[in-house]
Design an enzyme around this catalytic site. Structure first.
Site, PDB file in Angstrom:
ATOM      1  N   PHE A 158      -5.485  -1.410   1.130  1.00 23.01           N
ATOM      2  CA  PHE A 158      -5.728  -2.209   2.336  1.00 23.01           C
ATOM      3  C   PHE A 158      -7.177  -2.644   2.481  1.00 23.01           C
ATOM      4  O   PHE A 158      -7.475  -3.602   3.192  1.00 23.01           O
ATOM      5  CB  PHE A 158      -5.311  -1.399   3.587  1.00 23.01           C
ATOM      6  CG  PHE A 158      -6.347  -0.406   4.041  1.00 23.01           C
ATOM      7  CD1 PHE A 158      -7.358  -0.785   4.909  1.00 23.01           C
ATOM      8  CD2 PHE A 158      -6.342   0.912   3.584  1.00 23.01           C
ATOM      9  CE1 PHE A 158      -8.330   0.119   5.330  1.00 23.01           C
ATOM     10  CE2 PHE A 158      -7.308   1.816   3.997  1.00 23.01           C
ATOM     11  CZ  PHE A 158      -8.304   1.412   4.870  1.00 23.01           C
ATOM     12  N   LYS A 182       1.846  -6.842  -5.074  1.00 21.12           N
ATOM     13  CA  LYS A 182       2.327  -6.164  -3.870  1.00 21.12           C
ATOM     14  C   LYS A 182       1.097  -5.861  -3.021  1.00 21.12           C
ATOM     15  O   LYS A 182       0.370  -4.907  -3.274  1.00 21.12           O
ATOM     16  CB  LYS A 182       3.057  -4.861  -4.204  1.00 21.12           C
ATOM     17  CG  LYS A 182       3.754  -4.318  -2.950  1.00 21.12           C
ATOM     18  CD  LYS A 182       3.886  -2.826  -2.921  1.00 21.12           C
ATOM     19  CE  LYS A 182       2.804  -2.087  -2.198  1.00 21.12           C
ATOM     20  NZ  LYS A 182       2.536  -2.427  -0.800  1.00 21.12           N
ATOM     21  N   ARG A 186      -0.495  -2.711   5.037  1.00 19.70           N
ATOM     22  CA  ARG A 186      -1.375  -2.614   6.210  1.00 19.70           C
ATOM     23  C   ARG A 186      -2.190  -3.897   6.407  1.00 19.70           C
ATOM     24  O   ARG A 186      -2.547  -4.230   7.528  1.00 19.70           O
ATOM     25  CB  ARG A 186      -2.329  -1.423   6.048  1.00 19.70           C
ATOM     26  CG  ARG A 186      -1.600  -0.091   6.115  1.00 19.70           C
ATOM     27  CD  ARG A 186      -2.478   1.053   5.676  1.00 19.70           C
ATOM     28  NE  ARG A 186      -3.655   1.214   6.508  1.00 19.70           N
ATOM     29  CZ  ARG A 186      -4.581   2.162   6.310  1.00 19.70           C
ATOM     30  NH1 ARG A 186      -4.437   3.017   5.304  1.00 19.70           N
ATOM     31  NH2 ARG A 186      -5.607   2.257   7.104  1.00 19.70           N
ATOM     32  N   SER A 236      -5.385   5.439  -3.152  1.00 22.50           N
ATOM     33  CA  SER A 236      -5.817   6.834  -3.037  1.00 22.50           C
ATOM     34  C   SER A 236      -5.507   7.605  -4.324  1.00 22.50           C
ATOM     35  O   SER A 236      -4.609   7.229  -5.090  1.00 22.50           O
ATOM     36  CB  SER A 236      -5.099   7.480  -1.855  1.00 22.50           C
ATOM     37  OG  SER A 236      -3.707   7.356  -2.045  1.00 22.50           O
ATOM     38  N   CYS A 291     -14.332   2.310  -1.492  1.00 23.12           N
ATOM     39  CA  CYS A 291     -14.318   3.375  -2.499  1.00 23.12           C
ATOM     40  C   CYS A 291     -15.732   3.631  -3.004  1.00 23.12           C
ATOM     41  O   CYS A 291     -15.976   4.602  -3.701  1.00 23.12           O
ATOM     42  CB  CYS A 291     -13.389   3.019  -3.644  1.00 23.12           C
ATOM     43  SG  CYS A 291     -14.010   1.657  -4.614  1.00 23.12           S
ATOM     44  N   GLU A 396     -12.317  12.909   0.770  1.00 22.31           N
ATOM     45  CA  GLU A 396     -12.659  11.514   1.054  1.00 22.31           C
ATOM     46  C   GLU A 396     -12.279  11.237   2.510  1.00 22.31           C
ATOM     47  O   GLU A 396     -11.092  11.234   2.860  1.00 22.31           O
ATOM     48  CB  GLU A 396     -11.883  10.572   0.130  1.00 22.31           C
ATOM     49  CG  GLU A 396     -12.232   9.109   0.374  1.00 22.31           C
ATOM     50  CD  GLU A 396     -11.480   8.141  -0.533  1.00 22.31           C
ATOM     51  OE1 GLU A 396     -10.281   8.355  -0.790  1.00 22.31           O
ATOM     52  OE2 GLU A 396     -12.101   7.154  -0.964  1.00 22.31           O
TER      53      GLU A 396
HETATM   54  P1  NAD Z   1      -2.905   4.017  -0.655  1.00 25.12           P
HETATM   55  O1  NAD Z   1      -2.872   4.883  -1.854  1.00 25.12           O
HETATM   56  O2  NAD Z   1      -2.331   4.545   0.604  1.00 25.12           O
HETATM   57  O3  NAD Z   1      -2.140   2.640  -0.923  1.00 25.12           O
HETATM   58  C1  NAD Z   1      -2.456   1.779  -2.003  1.00 25.12           C
HETATM   59  C2  NAD Z   1      -1.241   0.944  -2.356  1.00 25.12           C
HETATM   60  O4  NAD Z   1      -0.203   1.816  -2.814  1.00 25.12           O
HETATM   61  C3  NAD Z   1      -0.645   0.175  -1.163  1.00 25.12           C
HETATM   62  O5  NAD Z   1      -0.150  -1.058  -1.620  1.00 25.12           O
HETATM   63  C4  NAD Z   1       0.472   1.073  -0.705  1.00 25.12           C
HETATM   64  O6  NAD Z   1       1.503   0.349  -0.059  1.00 25.12           O
HETATM   65  C5  NAD Z   1       0.948   1.688  -2.006  1.00 25.12           C
HETATM   66  N1  NAD Z   1       1.500   3.049  -1.836  1.00 25.12           N
HETATM   67  C6  NAD Z   1       1.299   3.903  -0.815  1.00 25.12           C
HETATM   68  N2  NAD Z   1       1.960   5.052  -1.024  1.00 25.12           N
HETATM   69  C7  NAD Z   1       2.575   4.924  -2.205  1.00 25.12           C
HETATM   70  C8  NAD Z   1       3.404   5.795  -2.979  1.00 25.12           C
HETATM   71  N3  NAD Z   1       3.724   7.006  -2.567  1.00 25.12           N
HETATM   72  N4  NAD Z   1       3.860   5.345  -4.170  1.00 25.12           N
HETATM   73  C9  NAD Z   1       3.519   4.139  -4.617  1.00 25.12           C
HETATM   74  N5  NAD Z   1       2.756   3.264  -3.923  1.00 25.12           N
HETATM   75  C10 NAD Z   1       2.278   3.651  -2.740  1.00 25.12           C
HETATM   76  O7  NAD Z   1      -4.427   3.570  -0.465  1.00 25.12           O
HETATM   77  P2  NAD Z   1      -5.052   2.754   0.746  1.00 25.12           P
HETATM   78  O8  NAD Z   1      -5.141   3.642   1.928  1.00 25.12           O
HETATM   79  O9  NAD Z   1      -4.398   1.427   0.889  1.00 25.12           O
HETATM   80  O10 NAD Z   1      -6.521   2.463   0.191  1.00 25.12           O
HETATM   81  C11 NAD Z   1      -7.589   3.337   0.351  1.00 25.12           C
HETATM   82  C12 NAD Z   1      -7.806   4.181  -0.883  1.00 25.12           C
HETATM   83  O11 NAD Z   1      -8.023   3.329  -1.996  1.00 25.12           O
HETATM   84  C13 NAD Z   1      -9.038   5.061  -0.795  1.00 25.12           C
HETATM   85  O12 NAD Z   1      -8.726   6.301  -1.358  1.00 25.12           O
HETATM   86  C14 NAD Z   1     -10.060   4.326  -1.644  1.00 25.12           C
HETATM   87  O13 NAD Z   1     -11.063   5.126  -2.182  1.00 25.12           O
HETATM   88  C15 NAD Z   1      -9.186   3.758  -2.708  1.00 25.12           C
HETATM   89  N6  NAD Z   1      -9.809   2.619  -3.363  1.00 25.12           N
HETATM   90  C16 NAD Z   1     -10.242   2.811  -4.632  1.00 25.12           C
HETATM   91  C17 NAD Z   1     -10.888   1.770  -5.284  1.00 25.12           C
HETATM   92  C18 NAD Z   1     -11.393   1.965  -6.683  1.00 25.12           C
HETATM   93  O14 NAD Z   1     -11.826   1.000  -7.271  1.00 25.12           O
HETATM   94  N7  NAD Z   1     -11.372   3.150  -7.227  1.00 25.12           N
HETATM   95  C19 NAD Z   1     -11.083   0.538  -4.641  1.00 25.12           C
HETATM   96  C20 NAD Z   1     -10.608   0.388  -3.344  1.00 25.12           C
HETATM   97  C21 NAD Z   1      -9.970   1.440  -2.709  1.00 25.12           C
END
Ligand code: NAD
Length: 496
Positions: A158, A182, A186, A236, A291, A396
């Site tokens: 998101f 996808k 959010r 995450s 991140c 985090e």
């Molecule tokens: P999230 O893991 O909740 O969701 C990410 C994506 O996965 C969304 O599209 C979500 O719908 C989907 N998703 C959620 N639960 C899932 C599941 N059980 N199985 C498969 N798909 C699922 O993450 P978020 O809250 O949207 O984003 C924030 C996180 O992303 C933070 O931990 C941040 O550090 C990380 N992030 C990392 C980077 C990087 O480059 N390493 C960059 C941006 C964000």
């Protein structure tokens, strides 16, 4: 007060974009709320498994002709798309602020960084070249060619609703693959606008598809699908690990970028005049939802005077951050993206206090510029006396919370960084080249900042990450993305 131009005027119901058509999903609709105003601005469908399959079939059908299209032919579409992004730059940025909460300047920065990936991918006619060697044996030549693979999917988080799908999609398309994005359920509106521009740019139907919906259902439908070649995931760590494991099980290529806990090391020779503003952007930019956000500030040295000077400057600057609706140009920090996200951070603040950290700036009591509901707002918070065993030092938090810690020397600071399971980013602030060199050499993090608080690689460098922050081999952006989206075929030829 300034007039806040909101590009979203009425509640829109988002559609999937499949095979070049707008398709209304049969799935349930969920509200998307502007976190600053707490008003519903859109409804996003939770698409069904069958709808995921329809998108994969559309992409699979489009693939052979797209793969046969010349690289120059493919990038002409990207050039048109890039021009449309420029023409709609401000509107796209405003939509990000409306659905995410970040300030308009942060959104503009995100839009720029996203477009840069489109620009880099237009270099595909040279970037995708293989290599060759004549006479590997007498009269025999050998060469490597790169070929596309098929249909890929991008599962996005998101926090950068515009940029992150562009870390991957332009490279996938330019190399001759098709993509199913996808977006995060959010923050899905920005991608909905992007896809209108994809439609306007005239990409052939089925090349670039969008399916909205719930994370676990859509992701598992994509991972289990036999016609998906690979997945790019950013989110995450818990989900990244799951995606990595499942992609392995189903034999798919994968880039899985996870969460972070980033340390910012401040040496006693740091130039505080420049360091403090850089740290403010790092800790509190995007309301701490990056991140690459700073989380633990480690002040090095046993001298109390330097520590006090740093602490006062850090807390003073954090307390002056103006919080409000991000569309107001004078605002420096927007709300958290959702009420749930704010509650999660509040839980961490309470835990920090309970575990013995000292709260020296309490964002729970802060003022909002303008007349907006408190629902998602949380101001800059600072803890000191934070030790490595505390939950707030380890987890985090993903919100505007900074911890100040101490280390006696650089060795100890590096040891502290290495206690974290994450390895996304670490930064050092110093005027010593020797310390900086030592830091970049020894620290086990994928992105290193030297007097830089947000070490975000440009589109022509890979977005790196180590340990629990990254699962895979090749990264997004630039050359590594091109290698991820192509197969290397090696030919050995001899003519009699
Ligand atoms: P999230 O893991 O909740 O969701 C990410 C994506 O996965 C969304 O599209 C979500 O719908 C989907 N998703 C959620 N639960 C899932 C599941 N059980 N199985 C498969 N798909 C699922 O993450 P978020 O809250 O949207 O984003 C924030 C996180 O992303 C933070 O931990 C941040 O550090 C990380 N992030 C990392 C980077 C990087 O480059 N390493 C960059 C941006 C964000």
């Amino acid at each position: 007060m300034a007039i806040l131009e909101e590009p979203i005027k009425e509640v829109m119901v988002l559609k999937n974009y499949v095979g070049g058509e707008w398709v209304q999903s049969k799935g349930e609709l969920q509200d998307i709320v502007n976190p600053a105003t707490a008003r519903v601005i859109a409804k996003v469908p939770y698409s069904t498994r069958e709808e995921v399959d329809e998108a994969v079939q559309a992409a699979k059908q489009a693939y052979p002709e797209w793969a046969r299209t010349t690289p120059l032919g493919r990038v002409r579409h990207l050039f048109r798309f890039k021009e449309l992004l420029e023409d709609n730059f401000e509107e796209i940025s405003r939509i990000q602020t409306m659905e995410h909460g970040k300030t308009i300047d942060e959104s503009r920065g995100e839009t720029r960084r996203g477009i840069e990936n489109v620009e880099v991918a237009t270099g595909i006619p040279t970037l995708m070249m293989g290599y060759n060697l004549e006479d590997i044996a007498s009269g025999i030549d050998e060469y490597l060619i790169r070929q596309p693979l098929g249909v890929f999917s991008c599962i996005a988080p998101f926090n950068f609703p515009f940029m992150i799908p562009l870390w991957f999609t332009p490279y996938a398309l330019a190399t001759g693959n098709c993509m199913i994005v996808k977006p995060s359920s959010r923050c899905p509106i920005t991608q909905a606008r992007v896809i209108e521009l994809v439609d306007e740019a005239g990409f052939p139907p089925g090349i670039w598809n969008v399916v909205h919906g719930s994370g676990s259902m859509i992701s598992s439908a994509l991972m289990e699908h036999p016609d998906i070649e690979g997945i790019t995931f950013v989110g995450s760590t818990a989900v990244a690990k799951e995606i990595y494991r499942e992609c392995g099980q189903f034999g798919k290529r994968v880039i899985a970028q996870g969460g972070a806990k980033n340390f910012m090391v401040i040496m006693p020779d740091a130039d505080l005049g420049n360091t403090i503003p850089a740290l403010m952007t790092s800790f509190y930019g995007n309301t701490g939802q990056r991140c690459l956000s700073g989380a633990n500030a480690v002040v090095v040295g046993e001298e109390d005077a330097f520590y006090q000077q740093f602490k006062e400057a850090f807390v003073g600057a954090a307390s002056r951050i103006k919080m409000g609706y991000g569309l107001d140009e004078s605002v420096q920090m927007g709300p958290m993206q959702s009420k749930k996200a704010k509650e999660r951070v509040l839980g961490y603040i309470e835990k920090g206090i309970k575990e013995g950290a000292k709260i020296i700036l309490d964002g729970r009591k802060a003022k909002i510029a303008g007349n907006y509901p408190e629902t998602c707002f949380l101001a800059a918070t600072v803890f000191e006396d934070v030790t490595l065993d505390m939950t707030i030092a380890k987890d985090e938090i993903f919100g505007p919370v900074g911890n100040i810690m101490r280390a006696k020397d650089l060795d100890e600071a590096i040891e502290m960084i290495h206690t974290s399971p994450y390895g996304n980013e670490a930064s050092i602030f110093t005027s010593s080249g020797k310390s900086a060199r030592e830091f970049q050499h020894r620290v086990n993090c994928g992105n290193i900042g030297i007097n830089v608080g947000i070490a975000a690689p440009m589109a022509f460098f890979p977005f790196s990450g180590m340990k629990d922050s990254f699962f895979g081999i090749l990264h997004g952006q630039g050359q590594e993305a091109i290698r991820f989206f192509t197969e290397s075929k090696v030919v050995i030829q001899r003519w009699w």
